[in-house]
Design a protein around this motif. Structure first.
Motif, PDB file in Angstrom:
ATOM      1  N   ASP A 143      -6.810  -9.232  -2.531  1.00  0.00           N
ATOM      2  CA  ASP A 143      -6.831  -7.877  -1.995  1.00  0.00           C
ATOM      3  C   ASP A 143      -7.740  -7.032  -2.897  1.00  0.00           C
ATOM      4  N   PRO A 144      -8.679  -6.269  -2.324  1.00  0.00           N
ATOM      5  CA  PRO A 144      -9.603  -5.493  -3.153  1.00  0.00           C
ATOM      6  C   PRO A 144      -8.917  -4.543  -4.120  1.00  0.00           C
ATOM      7  N   SER A 145      -7.821  -3.926  -3.704  1.00  0.00           N
ATOM      8  CA  SER A 145      -7.135  -2.991  -4.590  1.00  0.00           C
ATOM      9  C   SER A 145      -6.504  -3.720  -5.773  1.00  0.00           C
ATOM     10  N   ILE A 146      -6.021  -4.930  -5.534  1.00  0.00           N
ATOM     11  CA  ILE A 146      -5.436  -5.717  -6.620  1.00  0.00           C
ATOM     12  C   ILE A 146      -6.535  -6.232  -7.547  1.00  0.00           C
ATOM     13  N   ASP A 147      -7.674  -6.598  -6.977  1.00  0.00           N
ATOM     14  CA  ASP A 147      -8.803  -7.008  -7.815  1.00  0.00           C
ATOM     15  C   ASP A 147      -9.230  -5.855  -8.731  1.00  0.00           C
ATOM     16  N   THR A 148      -9.186  -4.650  -8.219  1.00  0.00           N
ATOM     17  CA  THR A 148      -9.520  -3.474  -9.030  1.00  0.00           C
ATOM     18  C   THR A 148      -8.563  -3.332 -10.200  1.00  0.00           C
TER      19      THR A 148
END
Length: 228
Positions: A143-148
């Motif tokens: 998930d992009p937010s988790i990668d962030t």
């Protein structure tokens, strides 16, 4: 209920709660980690609660050491019924600067050590119709937010290792089920109270996580459950 549970990566928080949960059900507990003082303190605490526990110092990223440790557990406590893999890697935080050896080390703990443990314990687990229980983490999610968050926390290596471990649990679930062995994980989506990561804002009760693990062991009706 009885048997032997190996707690891989023992410390305050989830692993301690899981050890106590299974200990209350009659399991003997093998506390495994690298810090002798922590292991000794844990054993003393369990003994006060009439839970049979012994300490086994081991680097869980060293596959040979893992196999040696399991032989010691069998000799001291008996055949292994449950493996709880709670060990987690902390290196390779920034994948743009980490060395290959640093990246390799995170997989040694999260994947290689776990695989070696399952392989060596397999005859015992099959005889006991036992279980492999893994502490998963939300950083494994694609998930992009988790990668962030992984980048912000300088936990890129941990996220990568947990993602691989998550896939490993799913495949172990499929492979071991015909042998009567359950494999599954509790994916923790947040900070756990009483751990090194708790700066006062943790919201997850380790006892609640332990209850989820015991429910998985008993019911065997899911590969992954989330908490947090």
């Amino acid at each position: 209920m009885s048997g032997v549970i190996v707690i891989g990566g023992y410390g305050p928080g989830i692993s301690d709660a899981v050890a106590r949960r299974f200990g209350r059900e009659g399991f003997a507990v093998a506390l495994v980690g690298r810090t002798e003082e922590r292991l000794a303190k844990g054993c003393s605490s369990f003994e006060q609660q009439k839970i049979r526990a012994k300490a086994f110092k081991c680097d869980l990223g060293d596959t040979d050491a893992v196999r040696t440790m399991l032989a010691r557990v069998r000799s001291s406590l008996g055949p292994i019924s449950v493996v709880h893999w709670n060990a987690y890697p902390t290196g390779a935080g920034d994948l743009t600067t980490s060395t290959p050896s640093e990246l390799h080390a995170v997989f040694d703990v999260a994947v290689h050590g776990l695989v070696a443990c399952v392989q060596d314990a397999l005859p015992d687990l099959e005889k006991a119709k036992g279980a492999v229980l893994v502490t998963g983490g939300g950083l494994a999610k694609n998930d992009p937010s988790i990668d962030t968050v992984a980048v912000k926390w300088n936990a890129m290596g941990l996220a990568l290792a947990k993602a691989s471990q998550h896939k490993l649990v799913g495949m172990l679930h499929q492979k071991l089920a015909p042998k009567g062995i359950y494999a599954g994980e509790v994916m923790v989506l947040g900070l756990v109270k009483g751990t090194a990561f708790d700066t006062g804002n943790a919201t997850i009760d380790p006892n609640a996580v332990a209850d989820r693990f015991f429910a998985l062991y008993r019911e065997r009706n899911a590969v992954t459950v989330e908490i947090g």
